[in-house]
Enzyme design. Structure first.
Site, PDB file in Angstrom:
ATOM      1  N   CYS A 123       6.809  -7.953  -3.123  1.00 33.31           N
ATOM      2  CA  CYS A 123       6.760  -6.806  -2.465  1.00 33.31           C
ATOM      3  C   CYS A 123       5.986  -6.851  -1.098  1.00 33.31           C
ATOM      4  O   CYS A 123       6.262  -6.307  -0.034  1.00 33.31           O
ATOM      5  CB  CYS A 123       6.443  -5.389  -3.154  1.00 33.31           C
ATOM      6  SG  CYS A 123       4.823  -5.364  -3.909  1.00 33.31           S
TER       7      CYS A 123
ATOM      8  N   HIS B 247       1.761  -1.945  -5.329  1.00 28.84           N
ATOM      9  CA  HIS B 247       3.122  -2.057  -4.690  1.00 28.84           C
ATOM     10  C   HIS B 247       2.822  -1.693  -3.263  1.00 28.84           C
ATOM     11  O   HIS B 247       2.335  -0.917  -2.898  1.00 28.84           O
ATOM     12  CB  HIS B 247       4.000  -0.938  -5.532  1.00 28.84           C
ATOM     13  CG  HIS B 247       5.472  -1.173  -5.079  1.00 28.84           C
ATOM     14  ND1 HIS B 247       6.040  -2.308  -5.203  1.00 28.84           N
ATOM     15  CD2 HIS B 247       6.129  -0.334  -4.450  1.00 28.84           C
ATOM     16  CE1 HIS B 247       7.302  -2.194  -4.841  1.00 28.84           C
ATOM     17  NE2 HIS B 247       7.256  -0.927  -4.365  1.00 28.84           N
TER      18      HIS B 247
END
Length: 926
Positions: free
Chosen positions: A280, A851
């Site tokens: 990510c 994230h």
């Protein structure tokens, strides 16, 4: 009759009555197609000019034409023109090169022809005269060859390279094309042969001798440098409409591309990136960079193809630029909901080993690598010259800055420099001599610090000496750069216990991981550590002659069955929280220690009743005097032993604890004989809680630890585990250290604040001739078209790592840098200092896990979108600002207006502030 003589490229022609009489003049310099030698053909004859190389002896010139003539015809011609009387029997007739060709259809030269034996070479002027006078055999093509220049020689290239050109979509119909060894027109020729539209992307593959295909990455390389040989197959493929290559379709199928994407048509740029496993961070950086308008247009319009630098030793052979171009073309084709960046990930890992595998990384670190890699792969400077850095030496800033920027551009000139590079002014001042050094340095992004609080919050458990009080959980506000003593002072305000009566320990896995000294730094305590603060009376290190109590570390252990060959071994397992117990010096005996521990454990350990006492000859009841002698809160920890000391066996315990020798506290367990009901036994252990003490110097001088060993049945009967683990929360636990939001401008002000260099990074003062901890100040001199601002949320020190989740308030529009730029400003162009936000890389979570996502404004529609790996959704402006913002992308306002005014622009985008998303006809929302 007068004879007029003229020299034409190595042959002396004498015109007599318009009939040619030719004498070979000069020495002909010839080379075969495969050889590198130059050799002479004939000696000079009449017509040579004294002092000058005549005719074919002159040096060859690269690119000039020479023609092959069949040796037999040439010799016949020589006989004819050199004879006194020109006999018709010696007339050579039309030039006939039939013996040089393999066939009369393709007119290919025979292999292995030798100059001087099979043919001669004539310069262009002589050839044209011979053709005019004698003609060329009908249907035969002239055999024209060029002079090529190789690294060590010039020669006439008799045998060019013949390549077989095919299209990827039609491998059965190859076309033959001839190329000089110095040609670099293979791709252009292939495009012309197959009539490919100029807007189409194409690339070449070469079939090698093993039968596999290799990419011809640098299409500007010569045939010689590419090591192409006659008969080799060259395959040209054309990029698909969705931005992919036909040769990559098999790989795409292996990555499970959804069939529903076939025929899909969405808005260009609104395309997700599949998470390959902790990628990510890469997806976030790519989405930000993909939404930089001028950079994306640069790749979409194929301007990068002319600037690929395959020979830059600092670059990546153009592979990173090509991989990124493929990614951009797919994302902006409008034919994908989401793409799999597997090829790009592989390329990044190949050139930057830190990104190999599938560990989580920093999006800003990848962005830094990618910008540098793209710059070097697209650097227009093919050979970097040495540039000496010059100090200002009192010269005007304008002059020094211009010189620094020109020097930078002499070595670094690319679309990345044009778009992202700005200029700092760096000022260093020596603290001793006051010498001032001013330099101007380029930058690609700003890493700005966040205003950091000088306080930190620590959660601790306080263990009071009074056994009736449960442990207390406290949340303390302490100085970030404070000491352990500051922690004790803060806790003292909550508990009323003097800091001098506290000991701080790090407890891990039921044992003391570390016992802290008061002078140690608080930075050694990590947020994840379990910190216990014990109320004590005395010292943990006994001093001979001192009357202070002794503090003993105590572990709790339980015997657990663990079979060996004899089925008789019992293991010992640590459990519960360890204790620091204060023991009066005159009571430090096995029995005295047992009684004190019974008192300290009395909240969750039940005393045996008279019915529980042991039977047998050695049975003795505990009389009332013994019970009265048990220490309590009122005794202050002092204890009088009512019975003769029950000593354990003597052993070599430390010389630092002489009182232990006096009381014979050995390493074996107590009691040696049973006099009354004992709930547990005591044993000296090492700091790990195991009984195997060694005789090493470290162990000899170490603090002895005591272990309370429980039998399973006794522990089950008398030990209340729920009560032992119980604790209460102090009212301070609800306290939260409030972090006030900060403005982005404050971060930039902090970035330009004077600071003193660290000890690890001193500056060498040319005046003092030694390294100094100088003061340093950075100022902004020139800003780029796209300004990347990296918020330094992650803090790394020797002992700790933390993430700052401070809310940074940043403007979406009109970020004004005019107050920070020290270069004399153009007052008539305020847009040169104003920026609008176009993308944000976000990080959610902490240091260990997290994230990354992206907010980005589409260059065509002006609509903001949220990119979360392969999911994309429209958002409003009020959703963009958050504590997760990590890297900000700003575009200068004058650049935005320039892009809108360019030909082919889609016109002004809709306002990003609009609340309703664009029509679903042009957008895909996952």
């Amino acid at each position: 009759m007068a004879v007029a003589s003229r020299l034409f490229g190595g042959l002396c022609f004498r015109f007599r009555d318009q009939n040619p009489e030719v004498a070979v003049g000069g020495r002909l310099l010839i080379s075969s197609c495969v050889g590198c030698e130059r050799r002479t053909d004939a000696t000079a004859r009449d017509g040579a000019r004294p002092g000058q190389p005549s005719g074919r002896e002159r040096p060859l010139r690269a690119g000039e034409s020479w023609f092959l003539v069949e040796q037999h015809w040439y010799k016949q011609w020589e006989v004819y023109v050199q004879g006194g009387d020109q006999d018709s029997s010696t007339f050579p007739g039309c030039i006939n090169n039939a013996e040089l060709f393999e066939d009369q259809i393709n007119w290919r030269l025979k292999e292995g022809l030798v100059e001087g034996k099979d043919y001669v070479l004539l310069p262009a002027a002589a050839w044209h005269y011979l053709v005019n006078w004698y003609g060329l055999e009908h249907g035969q093509p002239p055999i024209e060859r060029k002079v090529i220049e190789l690294p060590s020689i010039q020669k006439v290239e008799v045998y060019p390279v013949e390549l077989l050109l095919v299209q990827h979509s039609d491998m059965d119909t190859p076309r033959t094309a001839q190329f000089s060894h110095t040609d670099s027109l293979v791709l252009r020729t292939a495009r012309e042969q197959f009539q490919v539209d100029p807007k189409e992307d194409t690339r070449l593959w070469i079939k090698n001798s093993e039968g596999s295909l290799d990419r011809l990455c640098d299409t500007h390389v010569t045939v010689l440098d590419a090591a192409l040989e006659t008969g080799q197959l060259v395959i040209m493929e054309t990029r698909n409409r969705d931005g992919t290559w036909p040769s990559a379709q098999l790989h795409a199928m292996n990555n499970n591309v959804s069939e529903e994407d076939e025929g899909f048509k969405g808005q260009p740029g609104i395309c997700g990136l599949t998470n390959l496993g902790n990628t990510c961070f890469m997806n976030s950086a790519l989405q930000c960079l993909s939404n930089v308008p001028q950079l994306t247009e640069y790749f979409l319009n194929n301007r990068y193809l002319e600037e690929l630098n395959f020979r830059n030793p600092l670059g990546m052979k153009g592979e990173i630029a090509e991989a990124y171009a493929d990614l951009v073309k797919q994302a902006w084709s409008g034919h994908h909901r989401s793409i799999v960046p597997h090829v790009f990930k592989t390329k990044v890992g190949h050139f930057a080993s830190q990104f190999l595998g599938y560990q989580q990384h920093d999006s800003q670190e990848l962005l830094s690598f990618l910008l540098d890699g793209l710059h070097e792969d697209l650097n227009r400077v093919k050979k970097k010259e040495y540039v000496e850095l010059c100090d200002a030496a009192g010269r005007p800033d304008q002059e020094v800055a211009q010189e620094a920027w020109q020097n930078h551009k002499r070595r670094n000139d690319s679309v990345i420099v044009d778009t992202f590079h700005g200029l700092f002014k760096s000022t260093l001042v020596c603290p001793d001599c006051g010498n001032v050094s001013v330099t101007f340095d380029p930058f690609c992004y700003l890493s700005v610090p966040l205003p950091v609080s000088h306080k930190r919050v620590l959660e601790v458990f306080f263990i009071p000496m009074d056994p009736r009080r449960k442990p207390e959980q406290h949340r303390l506000v302490v100085p970030k750069k404070g000491k352990i003593s500051d922690l004790c002072v803060a806790l003292s305000k909550h508990t009323g216990i003097s800091p001098e009566r506290m000991m701080v320990a790090d407890v891990f896995s039921h044992r003391f991981y570390k016992l802290y000294q008061l002078e140690e730094s608080l930075s050694t305590i990590l947020d994840r550590d379990d910190i216990f603060v014990y109320e004590v009376s005395g010292r943990i290190e006994a001093i001979e002659g001192s009357r202070e109590d002794i503090v003993v570390p105590v572990y709790l252990r339980e015997r657990t069955p663990a079979r060996d060959y004899n089925n008789s071994y019992y293991g010992l397992m640590l459990f519960g929280h360890p204790l620091l117990v204060s023991v009066p010096r005159d009571r430090f005996s096995w029995e005295g220690l047992y009684n004190i521990l019974m008192y300290r454990l009395s909240r969750y350990v039940t005393k045996p009743s008279s019915d529980d006492e042991d039977d047998g000859d050695e049975k003795e009841r505990v009389d009332k005097d013994d019970e009265d002698d048990m220490p309590g809160p009122s005794t202050g920890g002092s204890l009088r032993d009512p019975e003769p000391e029950q000593a354990g066996p003597s052993s070599g315990v430390t010389s630092r604890c002489p009182f232990l020798l006096d009381n014979c506290l050995g390493t074996s367990q107590w009691p040696p004989r049973r006099r009354r009901k004992q709930l547990f036994t005591l044993q000296t252990v090492n700091s790990n809680g195991t009984s195997d003490r060694t005789n090493s110097p470290e162990e000899v001088h170490a603090q002895p630890y005591i272990a309370i060993d429980w039998e399973p049945e006794m522990k089950k009967r008398y030990y209340d585990e729920a009560e032992a683990e119980g604790y209460v929360k102090h009212e301070c636990v609800g306290y939260v250290l409030k972090k006030a939001p900060v403005r982005l401008q404050e971060c930039i002000e902090l970035f330009t604040t004077v600071e003193t260099l660290e000890k690890e990074n001193p500056w060498y003062c040319p005046s003092c001739k030694q390294h100094q901890l100088a003061t340093k100040k950075l100022d902004l001199w020139m800003l780029p078209e796209i300004l990347i601002i990296h918020l330094k949320r992650f803090s790394y020190t020797k002992f700790s790592r933390e993430k700052l989740d401070t809310l940074v308030q940043f403007p979406i529009r009109d970020l004004d840098f005019s107050e920070f730029v020290i270069k004399p400003q153009n007052e008539s162009a305020p847009e040169l200092y104003k920026y609008d936000l176009i993308a944000v890389s976000n990080h959610y979570g902490g240091m260990r896990d997290g994230h990354y996502t992206t907010f980005a404004c589409n260059k065509d529609s002006g609509q903001w979108h949220y990119f979360d790996d392969n999911s994309v959704s429209p958002v409003n402006e009020n959703q963009i600002e958050s504590k997760a913002a990590y890297v900000l992308f700003y575009q200068r306002q004058d650049v935005a207006r320039r892009l809108l005014s360019q030909p082919g622009s889609s016109g002004p985008p809709t306002s990003p502030a609009c609340g309703s998303p664009p029509s679903s006809e042009f957008m895909d929302v996952n």
